[in-house]
Write a protein that holds these residues in place. Sequence first.
Motif, PDB file in Angstrom:
ATOM      1  N   THR A  31     -10.191 -27.680 -72.296  1.00 19.49           N
ATOM      2  CA  THR A  31      -9.929 -26.855 -71.120  1.00 19.49           C
ATOM      3  C   THR A  31     -10.992 -25.768 -70.994  1.00 19.49           C
ATOM      4  O   THR A  31     -11.333 -25.111 -71.972  1.00 19.49           O
ATOM      5  CB  THR A  31      -8.541 -26.193 -71.203  1.00 19.49           C
ATOM      6  N   ARG A  32     -11.483 -25.583 -69.785  1.00 20.96           N
ATOM      7  CA  ARG A  32     -12.428 -24.496 -69.559  1.00 20.96           C
ATOM      8  C   ARG A  32     -11.657 -23.235 -69.183  1.00 20.96           C
ATOM      9  O   ARG A  32     -10.787 -23.253 -68.305  1.00 20.96           O
ATOM     10  CB  ARG A  32     -13.394 -24.858 -68.430  1.00 20.96           C
ATOM     11  N   LEU A  33     -11.973 -22.126 -69.878  1.00 20.37           N
ATOM     12  CA  LEU A  33     -11.322 -20.857 -69.561  1.00 20.37           C
ATOM     13  C   LEU A  33     -11.853 -20.301 -68.243  1.00 20.37           C
ATOM     14  O   LEU A  33     -12.974 -20.610 -67.826  1.00 20.37           O
ATOM     15  CB  LEU A  33     -11.571 -19.841 -70.677  1.00 20.37           C
ATOM     16  N   PRO A  34     -11.046 -19.475 -67.575  1.00 19.17           N
ATOM     17  CA  PRO A  34     -11.526 -18.837 -66.346  1.00 19.17           C
ATOM     18  C   PRO A  34     -12.775 -17.991 -66.607  1.00 19.17           C
ATOM     19  O   PRO A  34     -13.055 -17.600 -67.740  1.00 19.17           O
ATOM     20  CB  PRO A  34     -10.344 -17.957 -65.917  1.00 19.17           C
ATOM     21  N   ARG A  35     -13.496 -17.693 -65.544  1.00 17.50           N
ATOM     22  CA  ARG A  35     -14.683 -16.845 -65.654  1.00 17.50           C
ATOM     23  C   ARG A  35     -14.302 -15.471 -66.197  1.00 17.50           C
ATOM     24  O   ARG A  35     -13.166 -15.024 -66.049  1.00 17.50           O
ATOM     25  CB  ARG A  35     -15.356 -16.684 -64.291  1.00 17.50           C
ATOM     26  N   HIS A  36     -15.269 -14.820 -66.849  1.00 17.08           N
ATOM     27  CA  HIS A  36     -15.010 -13.492 -67.400  1.00 17.08           C
ATOM     28  C   HIS A  36     -14.472 -12.539 -66.346  1.00 17.08           C
ATOM     29  O   HIS A  36     -13.553 -11.741 -66.606  1.00 17.08           O
ATOM     30  CB  HIS A  36     -16.287 -12.922 -68.030  1.00 17.08           C
ATOM     31  N   ALA A  37     -15.039 -12.615 -65.155  1.00 12.28           N
ATOM     32  CA  ALA A  37     -14.604 -11.709 -64.091  1.00 12.28           C
ATOM     33  C   ALA A  37     -13.145 -11.956 -63.723  1.00 12.28           C
ATOM     34  O   ALA A  37     -12.376 -11.008 -63.487  1.00 12.28           O
ATOM     35  CB  ALA A  37     -15.494 -11.875 -62.866  1.00 12.28           C
ATOM     36  N   ASP A  38     -12.744 -13.235 -63.707  1.00 10.60           N
ATOM     37  CA  ASP A  38     -11.358 -13.559 -63.367  1.00 10.60           C
ATOM     38  C   ASP A  38     -10.402 -13.123 -64.474  1.00 10.60           C
ATOM     39  O   ASP A  38      -9.309 -12.621 -64.203  1.00 10.60           O
ATOM     40  CB  ASP A  38     -11.219 -15.057 -63.119  1.00 10.60           C
ATOM     41  N   LEU A  39     -10.826 -13.303 -65.732  1.00 13.25           N
ATOM     42  CA  LEU A  39      -9.986 -12.853 -66.843  1.00 13.25           C
ATOM     43  C   LEU A  39      -9.869 -11.328 -66.848  1.00 13.25           C
ATOM     44  O   LEU A  39      -8.800 -10.775 -67.134  1.00 13.25           O
ATOM     45  CB  LEU A  39     -10.563 -13.346 -68.175  1.00 13.25           C
ATOM     46  N   ALA A  40     -10.963 -10.656 -66.550  1.00 12.10           N
ATOM     47  CA  ALA A  40     -10.934  -9.193 -66.511  1.00 12.10           C
ATOM     48  C   ALA A  40      -9.946  -8.711 -65.458  1.00 12.10           C
ATOM     49  O   ALA A  40      -9.176  -7.763 -65.685  1.00 12.10           O
ATOM     50  CB  ALA A  40     -12.336  -8.649 -66.226  1.00 12.10           C
ATOM     51  N   GLN A  41      -9.925  -9.372 -64.295  1.00 12.87           N
ATOM     52  CA  GLN A  41      -8.989  -8.990 -63.245  1.00 12.87           C
ATOM     53  C   GLN A  41      -7.554  -9.290 -63.667  1.00 12.87           C
ATOM     54  O   GLN A  41      -6.641  -8.494 -63.428  1.00 12.87           O
ATOM     55  CB  GLN A  41      -9.329  -9.734 -61.960  1.00 12.87           C
ATOM     56  N   ARG A  42      -7.360 -10.437 -64.322  1.00 17.36           N
ATOM     57  CA  ARG A  42      -6.011 -10.824 -64.736  1.00 17.36           C
ATOM     58  C   ARG A  42      -5.434  -9.804 -65.719  1.00 17.36           C
ATOM     59  O   ARG A  42      -4.254  -9.433 -65.615  1.00 17.36           O
ATOM     60  CB  ARG A  42      -6.030 -12.203 -65.393  1.00 17.36           C
ATOM     61  N   TYR A  43      -6.251  -9.371 -66.669  1.00 19.85           N
ATOM     62  CA  TYR A  43      -5.740  -8.485 -67.724  1.00 19.85           C
ATOM     63  C   TYR A  43      -5.967  -7.005 -67.430  1.00 19.85           C
ATOM     64  O   TYR A  43      -5.551  -6.154 -68.220  1.00 19.85           O
ATOM     65  CB  TYR A  43      -6.388  -8.859 -69.064  1.00 19.85           C
ATOM     66  N   GLY A  44      -6.629  -6.692 -66.321  1.00 19.37           N
ATOM     67  CA  GLY A  44      -6.834  -5.298 -65.977  1.00 19.37           C
ATOM     68  C   GLY A  44      -7.766  -4.574 -66.922  1.00 19.37           C
ATOM     69  O   GLY A  44      -7.530  -3.410 -67.262  1.00 19.37           O
ATOM     70  N   VAL A  45      -8.814  -5.288 -67.381  1.00 15.07           N
ATOM     71  CA  VAL A  45      -9.766  -4.701 -68.314  1.00 15.07           C
ATOM     72  C   VAL A  45     -11.176  -4.989 -67.816  1.00 15.07           C
ATOM     73  O   VAL A  45     -11.370  -5.697 -66.825  1.00 15.07           O
ATOM     74  CB  VAL A  45      -9.585  -5.283 -69.733  1.00 15.07           C
ATOM     75  N   SER A  46     -12.160  -4.462 -68.520  1.00 17.39           N
ATOM     76  CA  SER A  46     -13.547  -4.698 -68.139  1.00 17.39           C
ATOM     77  C   SER A  46     -14.029  -6.045 -68.685  1.00 17.39           C
ATOM     78  O   SER A  46     -13.416  -6.622 -69.594  1.00 17.39           O
ATOM     79  CB  SER A  46     -14.446  -3.582 -68.686  1.00 17.39           C
ATOM     80  N   GLU A  47     -15.149  -6.507 -68.157  1.00 16.04           N
ATOM     81  CA  GLU A  47     -15.722  -7.748 -68.663  1.00 16.04           C
ATOM     82  C   GLU A  47     -16.231  -7.589 -70.098  1.00 16.04           C
ATOM     83  O   GLU A  47     -16.299  -8.556 -70.857  1.00 16.04           O
ATOM     84  CB  GLU A  47     -16.847  -8.234 -67.744  1.00 16.04           C
ATOM     85  N   ILE A  48     -16.593  -6.373 -70.468  1.00 17.46           N
ATOM     86  CA  ILE A  48     -17.006  -6.127 -71.862  1.00 17.46           C
ATOM     87  C   ILE A  48     -15.852  -6.436 -72.801  1.00 17.46           C
ATOM     88  O   ILE A  48     -16.029  -7.060 -73.857  1.00 17.46           O
ATOM     89  CB  ILE A  48     -17.477  -4.671 -72.032  1.00 17.46           C
ATOM     90  N   VAL A  49     -14.645  -6.017 -72.416  1.00 22.23           N
ATOM     91  CA  VAL A  49     -13.455  -6.302 -73.225  1.00 22.23           C
ATOM     92  C   VAL A  49     -13.233  -7.808 -73.326  1.00 22.23           C
ATOM     93  O   VAL A  49     -12.903  -8.347 -74.388  1.00 22.23           O
ATOM     94  CB  VAL A  49     -12.226  -5.598 -72.638  1.00 22.23           C
ATOM     95  N   ILE A  50     -13.413  -8.519 -72.224  1.00 26.29           N
ATOM     96  CA  ILE A  50     -13.225  -9.971 -72.228  1.00 26.29           C
ATOM     97  C   ILE A  50     -14.236 -10.623 -73.164  1.00 26.29           C
ATOM     98  O   ILE A  50     -13.887 -11.528 -73.939  1.00 26.29           O
ATOM     99  CB  ILE A  50     -13.353 -10.551 -70.806  1.00 26.29           C
ATOM    100  N   ARG A  51     -15.492 -10.176 -73.131  1.00 30.59           N
ATOM    101  CA  ARG A  51     -16.502 -10.750 -74.027  1.00 30.59           C
ATOM    102  C   ARG A  51     -16.122 -10.515 -75.486  1.00 30.59           C
ATOM    103  O   ARG A  51     -16.300 -11.397 -76.332  1.00 30.59           O
ATOM    104  CB  ARG A  51     -17.883 -10.157 -73.723  1.00 30.59           C
ATOM    105  N   GLN A  52     -15.576  -9.334 -75.787  1.00 31.87           N
ATOM    106  CA  GLN A  52     -15.144  -9.057 -77.163  1.00 31.87           C
ATOM    107  C   GLN A  52     -13.998  -9.985 -77.574  1.00 31.87           C
ATOM    108  O   GLN A  52     -13.965 -10.491 -78.704  1.00 31.87           O
ATOM    109  CB  GLN A  52     -14.700  -7.596 -77.289  1.00 31.87           C
ATOM    110  N   ALA A  53     -13.069 -10.218 -76.643  1.00 31.52           N
ATOM    111  CA  ALA A  53     -11.948 -11.113 -76.935  1.00 31.52           C
ATOM    112  C   ALA A  53     -12.432 -12.539 -77.159  1.00 31.52           C
ATOM    113  O   ALA A  53     -11.973 -13.229 -78.089  1.00 31.52           O
ATOM    114  CB  ALA A  53     -10.931 -11.066 -75.795  1.00 31.52           C
TER     115      ALA A  53
END
Length: 261
Positions: A31-53
């Motif tokens: 499965t391909r995960l959503p784009r960083h920008a979409d995950l950031a919007q979903r979780y209410g965080v920055s894309e930097i946080v998504i990259r760390q996750a």
Amino acid sequence: MGRTHLPGHAYEHVAAELRGAILGGDLVPGTRLPRHADLAQRYGVSEIVIRQAIDELKHAGLVDTRGRGGTWVRERPVVRRVSSRRYQADRGPQTEPRTSFTDDQGIEWSQYRLDKVYRWTEACDRLAGLFGVPVGTRVLERRFVFYSAGVPAQMSRPCLLASDVEGTPVADPDNEPWPGGTINQLRTLGIEVDDITESVGTRMPTPEETSVLRLRPGVPVFTITRLMRAAGRVVEVADPIVIPGDRTVLDYHVPLPPPAS
């Protein structure tokens, strides 16, 4: 989803939720995960946080990133079982060439490959202690890489006492791989292995192990120290046996004797 106010770093909470979805089967391998920008919007965080996750999930061996191709749930390799009864394959009878390794892997002899390096050396403190012999005792050190259908699946360092094998076919690397493995080798010398103990641990691999076994980031290894005995005497020490942790289930059978009356 709004920003989380739970204790700890925001990326840890994002990683924990994605990890749960992967391990729980909501995000299946491939499965391909959503784009960083979409995950950031979903979780209410920055894309930097998504990259760390995502980095945390990569180190845990759960996802792969493919450059600009995105992040994908990692395919889970086939799991092989190593049973406490596995050495029955080595004891025989040998109706066709096989070893405990080929039985574990479910492969034919033609699919089995063994890289080997032999050298004569002197037992260090640890090796001498495991054998129960004086430090400096002459031993044959063998280093093996086991391949299953072309894939490196195991590394090991099994050592034998020179007093048992020097000047025999067992000491000739050209005779490897040997059907029945060490048990059958020693049998040809009149040494009958009648007891085997294994001590199992886990750790992160060394750089050499990562390279040889083609391990992905975050994958630990099982390490096994094996002692083979004949009539109470240690005749082989394999220290260590190294097996990728993401490809193996150590499956033990423990028969219980009837309770004493």
